[in-house]
Design a protein around this motif. Sequence first.
Motif, PDB file in Angstrom:
ATOM      1  N   GLY A   1       0.817  -1.201   0.000  1.00 50.82           N
ATOM      2  CA  GLY A   1       0.000   0.000   0.000  1.00 50.82           C
ATOM      3  C   GLY A   1       0.859   1.262   0.000  1.00 50.82           C
ATOM      4  O   GLY A   1       2.067   1.247  -0.224  1.00 50.82           O
ATOM      5  N   ALA A   2       0.187   2.390   0.250  1.00 50.29           N
ATOM      6  CA  ALA A   2       0.864   3.689   0.253  1.00 50.29           C
ATOM      7  C   ALA A   2       1.386   4.016   1.652  1.00 50.29           C
ATOM      8  O   ALA A   2       0.785   3.659   2.664  1.00 50.29           O
ATOM      9  N   THR A   3       2.510   4.697   1.685  1.00 47.64           N
ATOM     10  CA  THR A   3       3.103   5.161   2.944  1.00 47.64           C
ATOM     11  C   THR A   3       2.741   6.635   3.132  1.00 47.64           C
ATOM     12  O   THR A   3       2.978   7.470   2.253  1.00 47.64           O
ATOM     13  N   LYS A   4       2.156   6.961   4.288  1.00 51.08           N
ATOM     14  CA  LYS A   4       1.778   8.351   4.585  1.00 51.08           C
ATOM     15  C   LYS A   4       2.938   9.035   5.298  1.00 51.08           C
ATOM     16  O   LYS A   4       3.499   8.501   6.255  1.00 51.08           O
TER      17      LYS A   4
ATOM     18  N   THR B   1       7.820  11.326  10.065  1.00 52.15           N
ATOM     19  CA  THR B   1       7.245  10.006  10.353  1.00 52.15           C
ATOM     20  C   THR B   1       6.701   9.399   9.065  1.00 52.15           C
ATOM     21  O   THR B   1       5.991  10.064   8.316  1.00 52.15           O
ATOM     22  N   ALA B   2       7.072   8.131   8.834  1.00 51.75           N
ATOM     23  CA  ALA B   2       6.522   7.367   7.713  1.00 51.75           C
ATOM     24  C   ALA B   2       5.601   6.298   8.282  1.00 51.75           C
ATOM     25  O   ALA B   2       6.053   5.390   8.987  1.00 51.75           O
TER      26      ALA B   2
ATOM     27  N   PRO C   1      -0.362  -1.854  10.760  1.00 47.52           N
ATOM     28  CA  PRO C   1       0.227  -0.516  10.624  1.00 47.52           C
ATOM     29  C   PRO C   1       1.558  -0.430  11.371  1.00 47.52           C
ATOM     30  O   PRO C   1       1.752  -1.059  12.408  1.00 47.52           O
ATOM     31  N   SER C   2       2.489   0.346  10.828  1.00 50.12           N
ATOM     32  CA  SER C   2       3.785   0.535  11.458  1.00 50.12           C
ATOM     33  C   SER C   2       4.285   1.933  11.127  1.00 50.12           C
ATOM     34  O   SER C   2       3.687   2.656  10.320  1.00 50.12           O
ATOM     35  N   ALA C   3       5.389   2.323  11.758  1.00 51.59           N
ATOM     36  CA  ALA C   3       5.918   3.678  11.555  1.00 51.59           C
ATOM     37  C   ALA C   3       7.436   3.656  11.627  1.00 51.59           C
ATOM     38  O   ALA C   3       8.029   2.828  12.322  1.00 51.59           O
TER      39      ALA C   3
END
Length: 1050
Positions: free
Chosen positions: A695-698, A748-749, A757-759
């Motif tokens: 998916g996309a990384t915010k 933050t990614a 979910p992860s960061a």
Amino acid sequence: MRAILLLGALSALLHGAGAAGAADEAAGPAGAEAAPRQMLAAVPAARSLAATHGAGPAGPAERPALVPQSAAAAIISGQMLAAVPAAAGPQGAAAVTTPGEVLAAVPASVPEGAAAAARPAGPPEGPAGAEPAGPFARMLMGGTGPCYNSARTPPPANAAWTAANSCNNPEGQVQGGVECTAACGAGFVSAGRFIQTCVFESWIFAAVGDNSLTCTVPGCSGTPSAAGFALPSNAQWACGASITSTGSSCTAECAAGYKLFGGPWASTCGAGGAWQAPSGTAITCGLIVPAGPCPNDPGPATAGLPDNAAWACSGTSTASGTTCKANCKAGFGNVAATTYEAACLDGLWQQPTGDLTCAVATAPCPFLPPSTWLPAGGKWDCPTGVSQGGACTASCEAAYSKTGNLIAFCFNGAYAQPNTAMTCSPAGCSGNPSGEIDPDAVWSCASPSLHGAKCAAGCKGVAAPPNPPTVICDYGSWVYSNGSCADETTRNFFFTITAPDELIDRLEGAIERNRAPFLANNILQQPSISGLLPFSQSSVKVTDTWISQSNSTNQKRRLLAVTGKSLVVVGVQVSVGSGTVAQAAGALVNAAFSSPAASNFILAQGLDVLRGNFVEENLLQQVTLGLSDSTGRFVGEPAGAGGCLVEMLPTTTANDSIGILSTQQRGPVFDVNMCSGWDTLYASYQYKASSSVTGATKLTAAIINSTTTRCTVSPESTASRASLFEVACKNLDGTSFSAAANYAVLVTANYTCGGQPSAFFDTTNVAVLTGPSLALRAGKQPEPGCGGKPAVAVFRYNLKNLQLFQDFQLTAQVAPSCTARLISRPSKSNGLAVVTCSGAFPPGVPVAVGLNLTASVQGCRNITSAFEISVPVTCCVTGSSYAKGATAASPSCFGHFKPGTTAAQCSKPVNASGYLNRGPGNATLFLAQSTSSCSDSFAVGSVSVTCPDGASGQKLRFSVTSPASRSADRRYLVLCSAPTAPLQCPNPRWISTRAKPGQPGLPEGLNTTTANGARTEEFSVSARCPCSSAYYAVVETVQYRNLPAAACSR
């Protein structure tokens, strides 16, 4: 529980407030109100005296009510009346009680604004028994009096009683409740009020502010400078700080010690107390310079003289009113913002002022020495270069040991190659391995040991272990190589884990309780692990776990601590079972555990096990794990949270257009230096993600510990495995980052790995540096210009706070008729600006010459400074002058033919007029207004004639003084008898003071001196007659300066 108690307390508080409000509502619209000596009385349904008797001059909106409506308490002369609810008393009347007496109930139905306090013609309206009784009740109802006008407090100055209620009659009297008001007289400014009320046969100020009237004289306060009308240097306004009446003027004058030129210059106080723009003739103030020079030997004081500097006074003395400056010695240059000088005043040197910094006048080395001069593992320790004569020293990288020294010296902008040598050798190891390599190992390593040396451990309880743990010295640290104290089929692995402190604490606790092998074996027994290991998973098991390294103090751990994480190195002992097959599979086990897929798998499986043990998901998503050596250095690629890898690599570079001066990578820390004054902080990154990220990384960003800024990321999200993005941070109020400060920009990614979910985090340190400042002031000005000539002003500029190697450009803006020339002296950032304005400027009227200077500094916002100099314009005349004594020998002005000795020159026209003088004495040089007449109007110099050999001697001594000029043509005439008029040509003979001596009548002993702008020539002339009876005349042709303006109007 605390939350419940808090809510209960808040509820009780609100409930209590509501009950109190209900009680107040039952008591009346307003609660009891008490303000000692501020309110006359408060009774239910009563009204203020102003409302009862009619509004006074101040008006009901300006004067506070004396009695609050529906009040339930009263204070009269410090006595408290009983507070009674509005509903008390007969038929709703409010009872008011005072000490020693009871007042009758006052009806509660008195209409608003009714004259309740006026004396009624008949019985009061209302129920029976409601008539007031007692002096206080009568006072409240207005039934007392009279009050005599003569007993009132007099009004303030410039005020008088008004005619209302016959208050202006000093012998009159009024009834109770009547007010007398005073007002300011015509022409005065009124503020406040002055009202006295008749109450109980006494005059009182019934409300706060009734005694606040002031009547002031209208006019202007202070000086016109307060209105922005500034004066030139050393000038001041003569009106001081007193009040100036309307229509009067305030004149400008010079301060003590200064002489006024021009004027008058005055400002008029206009209507409304505003100073008007000054008018008249502008003034300047020149210093009144007393006589008496200062000796240059010894000269000004040397105490406090800057290093490498010396006084540079010219001549043997310095004239009073002038200065002597200090200069840098040879080989040094001035880098200060000002000059260092001492003034001479009336023969005494004054205390020096200013600043002077003399530095070696050669170039620095703004760069590192060549890297080719370094040995392997070496580095230079001067990242920004060094100054002239400075040294840049080399050292070794971490984990290297240095032998010898390597120093490069800077000489005039270039490094000299060192003549010494340095080597960097991989650091050896001392002592035994730190941490725990193997739980049963006993170490006894040689100390010190060289890089690459091996050390084998002994094992507890085993005399000769078949496969003991072995470490290798690797750049200063003992690192596990192979072996185990368990048996020859076991091997030790090390995993470095980063996780929130809470989860690290749980992990360490589980290891201490020996729970980790159980959890680890649960992971290995999952069915999906068979795809990773080429043999039965039942033969592979974790036999032991321990903490190998913890509480690391390295830079990585410090950065992790910012985000609340910790680092721990876990030792894992793995057995592959027994038998030939298991032993043969040892190499495959090593390869399997060393692969990135294994780290991702172990992490993902471990997270699932921890979820089953009720570990919070938000903690699990912050875990990273990777195979490492025993010191915590990763071997291969570590697995991110959920088994994914995300990186954000800083790519910010210097960019003048957005204020970025420089960037630097210091290990894991990235620094960005920006100039102050910009409204945006910038940082750029390269984003990378492993294929397991879905998916996309915010992407988001914020400045740590800041609530007044907002950061945006462009683009805000990315689905690419590798892309670039930019961070921009601004102040919420739209202001720029003007003050020097440090900002930590946290990026933050937020991504998804394995459906969870992860960061990932990274930080850029942005340092906002103090920007440069530009100052303009007046420099040393040239001689005043002549009327009709260009006006020239000299400015000095100083650009401060420049960063090392920061370049800039200066742009000057002047009036259309002016030109500017910039002179970089003594340096580019500290120089002169010469502005020349063309025009036929009349003498005696100063010319305002302005300069706007803009500095375009590399990486910074443009800064501009403005300054204006008033340039005096003097009267200059090119012509001739003549000498006239107190008693001229010639009866009238006569024409002097052009001096010459040949008949050819006799035909030339007359170019001067004058008088013939006789005998010794003093004469004045007067400006000749035309070539054929004498005016005696403007004196330009003086002549003194003496007899050095006595009156009978045949020698005359001349002393001629006039404005200094090297081009002056001075001629004299000496006769022994009175000539006929007009003087004939070629005789008598006119002689130049520059003629070579050697014959009678020619000048002898010529001596020229210059002081205070005047040039004096002294010489002797031999005559053929006694000095006392000789005739003489003197003429001079030159350009005269600084004459009265009237001299130029003829």
